[in-house]
Scaffold this motif. Structure first.
Motif, mmCIF file in Angstrom:
data_model
loop_
_atom_site.group_PDB
_atom_site.id
_atom_site.type_symbol
_atom_site.label_atom_id
_atom_site.label_comp_id
_atom_site.label_asym_id
_atom_site.label_seq_id
_atom_site.Cartn_x
_atom_site.Cartn_y
_atom_site.Cartn_z
ATOM 1 N N GLN A 37 0.856 -1.185 0.000
ATOM 2 C CA GLN A 37 0.000 0.000 0.000
ATOM 3 C C GLN A 37 0.895 1.240 0.000
ATOM 4 O O GLN A 37 1.521 1.573 0.994
ATOM 5 C CB GLN A 37 -0.892 0.010 1.254
ATOM 6 C CG GLN A 37 -1.700 1.285 1.448
ATOM 7 C CD GLN A 37 -2.747 1.469 0.374
ATOM 8 O OE1 GLN A 37 -3.610 0.626 0.166
ATOM 9 N NE2 GLN A 37 -2.664 2.587 -0.334
ATOM 10 N N THR A 63 -2.943 12.374 7.901
ATOM 11 C CA THR A 63 -4.201 11.818 7.391
ATOM 12 C C THR A 63 -3.932 10.723 6.358
ATOM 13 O O THR A 63 -4.564 9.654 6.385
ATOM 14 C CB THR A 63 -5.056 12.932 6.756
ATOM 15 O OG1 THR A 63 -5.330 13.934 7.736
ATOM 16 C CG2 THR A 63 -6.369 12.376 6.225
ATOM 17 N N ALA A 66 -2.568 7.596 8.047
ATOM 18 C CA ALA A 66 -3.626 6.881 8.768
ATOM 19 C C ALA A 66 -4.513 6.103 7.806
ATOM 20 O O ALA A 66 -4.905 4.959 8.083
ATOM 21 C CB ALA A 66 -4.461 7.874 9.587
ATOM 22 N N GLU A 67 -4.821 6.701 6.645
ATOM 23 C CA GLU A 67 -5.650 6.012 5.656
ATOM 24 C C GLU A 67 -4.908 4.807 5.074
ATOM 25 O O GLU A 67 -5.497 3.735 4.871
ATOM 26 C CB GLU A 67 -6.041 6.976 4.542
ATOM 27 C CG GLU A 67 -6.810 6.349 3.391
ATOM 28 C CD GLU A 67 -8.116 5.685 3.806
ATOM 29 O OE1 GLU A 67 -8.619 4.838 3.045
ATOM 30 O OE2 GLU A 67 -8.640 6.008 4.895
ATOM 31 N N ALA A 69 -2.616 3.032 6.588
ATOM 32 C CA ALA A 69 -2.587 2.008 7.633
ATOM 33 C C ALA A 69 -3.935 1.301 7.719
ATOM 34 O O ALA A 69 -4.002 0.076 7.896
ATOM 35 C CB ALA A 69 -2.229 2.639 8.976
ATOM 36 N N ARG A 70 -5.022 2.083 7.566
ATOM 37 C CA ARG A 70 -6.355 1.477 7.608
ATOM 38 C C ARG A 70 -6.560 0.516 6.442
ATOM 39 O O ARG A 70 -7.114 -0.578 6.605
ATOM 40 C CB ARG A 70 -7.415 2.579 7.577
ATOM 41 C CG ARG A 70 -8.844 2.095 7.796
ATOM 42 C CD ARG A 70 -9.839 3.231 7.699
ATOM 43 N NE ARG A 70 -9.977 3.699 6.331
ATOM 44 C CZ ARG A 70 -10.720 3.090 5.409
ATOM 45 N NH1 ARG A 70 -11.381 1.979 5.727
ATOM 46 N NH2 ARG A 70 -10.804 3.573 4.203
ATOM 47 N N GLN A 71 -6.103 0.917 5.246
ATOM 48 C CA GLN A 71 -6.225 0.037 4.083
ATOM 49 C C GLN A 71 -5.389 -1.224 4.266
ATOM 50 O O GLN A 71 -5.805 -2.324 3.879
ATOM 51 C CB GLN A 71 -5.793 0.790 2.818
ATOM 52 C CG GLN A 71 -6.742 1.883 2.375
ATOM 53 C CD GLN A 71 -8.100 1.347 1.990
ATOM 54 O OE1 GLN A 71 -8.230 0.216 1.484
ATOM 55 N NE2 GLN A 71 -9.131 2.130 2.231
ATOM 56 N N VAL A 73 -4.698 -2.746 7.045
ATOM 57 C CA VAL A 73 -5.435 -3.625 7.959
ATOM 58 C C VAL A 73 -6.550 -4.352 7.208
ATOM 59 O O VAL A 73 -6.755 -5.563 7.388
ATOM 60 C CB VAL A 73 -6.015 -2.808 9.136
ATOM 61 C CG1 VAL A 73 -7.005 -3.654 9.936
ATOM 62 C CG2 VAL A 73 -4.895 -2.313 10.036
ATOM 63 N N ARG A 74 -7.253 -3.614 6.340
ATOM 64 C CA ARG A 74 -8.346 -4.232 5.577
ATOM 65 C C ARG A 74 -7.833 -5.352 4.695
ATOM 66 O O ARG A 74 -8.438 -6.428 4.608
ATOM 67 C CB ARG A 74 -9.042 -3.174 4.722
ATOM 68 C CG ARG A 74 -10.213 -3.708 3.912
ATOM 69 C CD ARG A 74 -10.971 -2.569 3.254
ATOM 70 N NE ARG A 74 -10.301 -2.053 2.084
ATOM 71 C CZ ARG A 74 -10.457 -2.582 0.851
ATOM 72 N NH1 ARG A 74 -11.232 -3.644 0.663
ATOM 73 N NH2 ARG A 74 -9.839 -2.061 -0.175
ATOM 74 N N GLU A 77 -6.897 -8.436 6.702
ATOM 75 C CA GLU A 77 -8.105 -9.191 7.045
ATOM 76 C C GLU A 77 -8.604 -9.980 5.846
ATOM 77 O O GLU A 77 -9.085 -11.107 5.983
ATOM 78 C CB GLU A 77 -9.182 -8.234 7.540
ATOM 79 C CG GLU A 77 -8.861 -7.586 8.883
ATOM 80 C CD GLU A 77 -9.859 -6.511 9.267
ATOM 81 O OE1 GLU A 77 -10.670 -6.103 8.396
ATOM 82 O OE2 GLU A 77 -9.835 -6.069 10.436
#
Length: 278
Positions: A37, A63, A66-67, A69-71, A73-74, A77
């Protein structure tokens, strides 16, 4: 032999198909999948007085990080439970443009896999830049995925002309072609091809592939007013191919690479995975 797959995320809906294709390929080849990513951080604009700090960049960068890092994690999963070796990491290229940073990382893989850019999507600019960088700067083949292909490949098409790019693409694709039930060696308008094709264009490369015990057929297509890309994609659709192999052509312009016409047309119009190599 394919043991390392590199998959840079484009941030488009096509990423899901690219990941699914990479997983299927990794399962077949027992390969490792590296999903990356990228974080596209804006850099301060230099002026005659040097680089002036922008107080708003810090918040913007936080920002974006953080986005990303969120992607990540997704996608972890999404891959959790898959019976293949995989990793998901976030890459912050710093002073290098993200597409070029991804091309550098692709140096250490056998094959890059990425989502094919949609022809009209507003977010396709990054995917185009990424494809250009991977194709022209990594030295590795690139598998463009418009949708998850059924693997292993049952029927494949090789777009052939007697040149370095086509030969490189074909030989890079051999691990994917090894289990194919049939392979069409396709020439388009062979009478208009170069002198190196000889009296029977495609015969020499078909003989070479036959020595690899690959089931090959020679197919000569007239253009009939179509573009080369349209003729290839029409044959792919009519023959039920799951993979097209093609040389990736381009020309250097002001230190940047621009795609050749057929490569660009295939990239934008394809309905099946294409392995490009330069």
């Amino acid at each position: 032999m394919i043991r390392d797959l590199f998959l840079p995320l484009t941030g488009t809906p096509g990423d899901e198909s690219a990941v699914a294709a990479a997983i299927a390929l990794a399962r077949t080849c027992r390969a490792h999948v590296s999903v990356v990513q990228p974080v596209d951080l804006s850099l301060p604009i230099p002026s005659a007085w040097g680089i002036t700090p922008d107080p708003t960049l810090g918040h913007t960068h936080d920002t974006l990080r953080a986005e990303a890092a969120r992607q990540a994690v997704r996608w972890r999963e999404r891959l959790d439970g898959e019976e293949v070796s995989w990793e998901v990491r976030v890459d912050e290229p710093g002073l290098v443009e993200p597409p070029r940073a991804m091309a550098r990382q692709a140096l250490y893989s056998d094959l890059s896999v990425m989502a094919a850019p949609a022809p009209t999507a507003s977010d396709a600019a990054f995917a185009h830049a990424l494809f250009n960088a991977l194709l022209f700067e990594s030295g590795r083949p690139v598998l463009m995925v418009p949708h998850a292909p059924p693997l292993p490949v049952r029927h494949a098409i090789v777009a052939w002309k007697s040149c370095r790019h086509a030969s490189r693409a074909l030989h890079d694709a051999l691990p994917l072609l090894a289990g194919a039930g049939s392979i069409d060696i396709v020439t388009v308008d062979p009478a208009a091809a170069g002198a190196f094709d000889g009296a029977d264009p495609g015969v020499d490369i078909a003989t070479h592939l036959a020595r690899h015990a690959l089931p090959v057929n020679l197919v000569s297509l007239p253009r009939g007013g179509q573009t080369v890309a349209s003729a290839l994609l029409r044959h792919a659709s009519e023959s039920g191919a799951q993979l097209l192999v093609a040389g990736g052509y381009g020309h250097s312009r002001l230190r940047e690479w621009a795609l050749g016409g057929t490569t660009r047309d295939l990239l934008l119009a394809t309905h099946l995975p294409i392995l490009f190599s330069h």
